[in-house]
Scaffold this active site. Structure first.
Site, PDB file in Angstrom:
ATOM      1  N   SER A   1       0.846  -1.189   0.000  1.00  0.00           N
ATOM      2  CA  SER A   1       0.000   0.000   0.000  1.00  0.00           C
ATOM      3  C   SER A   1       0.881   1.239   0.000  1.00  0.00           C
ATOM      4  CB  SER A   1      -0.903   0.009   1.228  1.00  0.00           C
ATOM      5  OG  SER A   1      -1.532   1.262   1.391  1.00  0.00           O
ATOM      6  N   SER A   2       0.419   2.293  -0.674  1.00  0.00           N
ATOM      7  CA  SER A   2       1.193   3.537  -0.713  1.00  0.00           C
ATOM      8  C   SER A   2       1.297   4.187   0.662  1.00  0.00           C
ATOM      9  CB  SER A   2       0.575   4.517  -1.721  1.00  0.00           C
ATOM     10  OG  SER A   2      -0.783   4.759  -1.415  1.00  0.00           O
ATOM     11  N   CYS A   3       0.453   3.761   1.612  1.00  0.00           N
ATOM     12  CA  CYS A   3       0.547   4.313   2.965  1.00  0.00           C
ATOM     13  C   CYS A   3       1.811   3.832   3.676  1.00  0.00           C
ATOM     14  CB  CYS A   3      -0.691   3.989   3.781  1.00  0.00           C
ATOM     15  SG  CYS A   3      -0.856   2.248   4.242  1.00  0.00           S
TER      16      CYS A   3
ATOM     17  N   TYR B   1      -2.227  -0.044   9.912  1.00  0.00           N
ATOM     18  CA  TYR B   1      -2.342  -0.755   8.634  1.00  0.00           C
ATOM     19  C   TYR B   1      -1.006  -0.706   7.885  1.00  0.00           C
ATOM     20  CZ  TYR B   1      -4.095  -1.797   3.913  1.00  0.00           C
ATOM     21  OH  TYR B   1      -4.300  -2.343   2.662  1.00  0.00           O
TER      22      TYR B   1
ATOM     23  N   LYS C   1       1.602  -3.749   6.596  1.00  0.00           N
ATOM     24  CA  LYS C   1       2.004  -3.893   5.191  1.00  0.00           C
ATOM     25  C   LYS C   1       3.517  -3.858   5.042  1.00  0.00           C
ATOM     26  CE  LYS C   1      -1.880  -4.397   2.953  1.00  0.00           C
ATOM     27  NZ  LYS C   1      -2.112  -5.615   2.145  1.00  0.00           N
TER      28      LYS C   1
ATOM     29  N   HIS D   1     -13.195   3.982   1.078  1.00  0.00           N
ATOM     30  CA  HIS D   1     -12.070   4.847   0.750  1.00  0.00           C
ATOM     31  C   HIS D   1     -12.595   6.124   0.085  1.00  0.00           C
ATOM     32  CE1 HIS D   1      -9.685   1.020   1.127  1.00  0.00           C
ATOM     33  NE2 HIS D   1      -8.954   1.859   1.822  1.00  0.00           N
TER      34      HIS D   1
END
Length: 248
Positions: free
Chosen positions: A103-105, A132, A136, A176
């Site tokens: 994930s880009s987070c 989260y 990841k 989202h």
């Protein structure tokens, strides 16, 4: 190949299953009752019986800002458990190819665009979805370590930009941004509201990709898996502000 797809009932999983190239493979798409990723024994039994040649790990506990803020323990613990269980069981049963969805987070909150894969763990994470993101990052690093210890295991991570599209979640508490915006504006129209609330000042920028387009990339990755980088960003290469998405 015989491919195990986790998270086949989610937006990403369902788009992967419906992509035309899925017919080229024998794709196992168990429900959570058939394969409980939170239970290491359940995962071990499934892998021992079914022996997939590749795993695409698309399962996860996902949600928007509100859900992440309200349930940080669940977003951290359950996502980490699922990732570690499926990765270690895949290694145990000699699954040589593993496509992990990141994930880009995972990137630092203050990272400069364009985001580069080597920026992972180079700064503090966005607090609203930190749990989260940590989960990841753990799976991504474990993929790297498995490959580092034994180069015959191709365990790689794809990091998509924000996704939207078919089978998206429009629940106001768990959606989202794009489905949340659609739901919020639709509700306001129906109720004849003159205004709606936007998180923040609306100037933050986001890059969104249609989930069906991302599923196209997944099958491209399968066909070119051994030459693909260890970690790879997938997106459109351009973004817009939150306000511009609302205006559109």
């Amino acid at each position: 190949m015989k491919i195990l797809l986790t998270g086949s009932r989610g937006m990403v999983g369902r788009n992967i299953l419906e992509q035309a190239d899925s017919a080229l493979h024998n794709i196992l798409s168990p429900t959570s009752k058939e394969l409980n990723l939170l239970d290491a024994l359940s995962v071990d039994k499934y892998m021992r019986i079914n022996r997939p040649e590749m795993v695409i790990h698309a399962a996860g506990i996902v949600g928007g800002i509100q859900a992440n803020l309200e349930q940080p323990i669940r977003f951290l613990v359950e996502n980490m458990q699922m990732g570690l269980n499926i990765l270690m069981s895949s290694k145990k049963y000699e699954v040589k190819k593993f496509l992990n969805l990141g994930s880009s987070c995972m990137y630092p909150r203050d990272a400069q665009n364009p985001l580069l894969e080597e920026l992972i763990l180079k700064g503090g994470l966005e607090p609203t979805n930190e749990g989260y993101a940590i989960a990841k990052v753990a799976s991504t690093r474990l993929c790297e370590y498995i490959n580092r210890e034994d180069g015959t295991f191709f365990y790689k991570t794809v990091i998509p930009c924000n996704l939207y599209g078919k089978y998206d979640n429009f629940d106001p508490k768990h959606s989202h941004m794009v489905p949340s915006v659609i739901r919020k504006i639709d509700d306001a129209k129906r109720q004849n509201k003159k205004s709606i609330d936007i998180w923040g000042n609306g100037l933050a920028r986001r890059e969104f990709m249609y989930a069906t387009d991302f599923s196209d990339f997944v099958y491209y990755a399968i066909a070119h898996f051994e030459t693909m980088p260890q970690n790879i960003n997938v997106g459109l290469g351009h973004d817009y502000t939150i306000n511009e998405y609302y205006q559109k």
